[in-house]
Scaffold this motif. Sequence first.
Motif: not given
Length: 189
Positions: A119, A122-123, A125-128, A130, A172
């Motif tokens: 999780e 996943n969080v 990833g949602r906020h860029g 990596k 990003h």
Amino acid sequence: MAQPKEDPFLDDPEMQEEDFDLDAAMEEEPESGALSGRAAMEAVAAERDELRDRLMRALAETENVRKRAVRDRTEAEQYGASRLARDLLPVYDNLRRALDAAGDANDGVIEGVKLTLKELLNVFGRHGIKLVSPEIGDRFDPQMHEAMFEAPLPGTRAGEIIQVAAEGFLLHDRLLRPAQVGVSSTPAS
């Protein structure tokens, strides 16, 4: 309320457009201390050119300020949370260490840690954010990796990653934290 100033040229019959002869005015003898008609026209033209230049510079500056504001806003939206993201990276590290220490155990706590780590990723990833996860044998890249140590290791070439101590992260396209790696220093044969 103040009355608008009247333009003396509009009321002057000599200055009416249909009556005004530019060539004649330029050939007239100037009154004492006054500019000749041609000199006056050149002065007006020079002032016009100067004002046009100032206007164009002001317009260009305004456009540059607008572009800079758009760029700053975009950058703030993308990278404004970088401090928070850096503060969350140790949470990821600790969850990863807990899973590595548990090995292949398959109880409820380990499953909970795995789900929490999933999780968190996943969080991210949602906020860029990596993950930068180099593999053993990859080339060392100083832009993405931080060399924690160098050691000669038979069967490797100099500059190859021989151990990954901690994964890195990008926000990003900016590096939040470089991957911490061990690098081979085996001399070329």
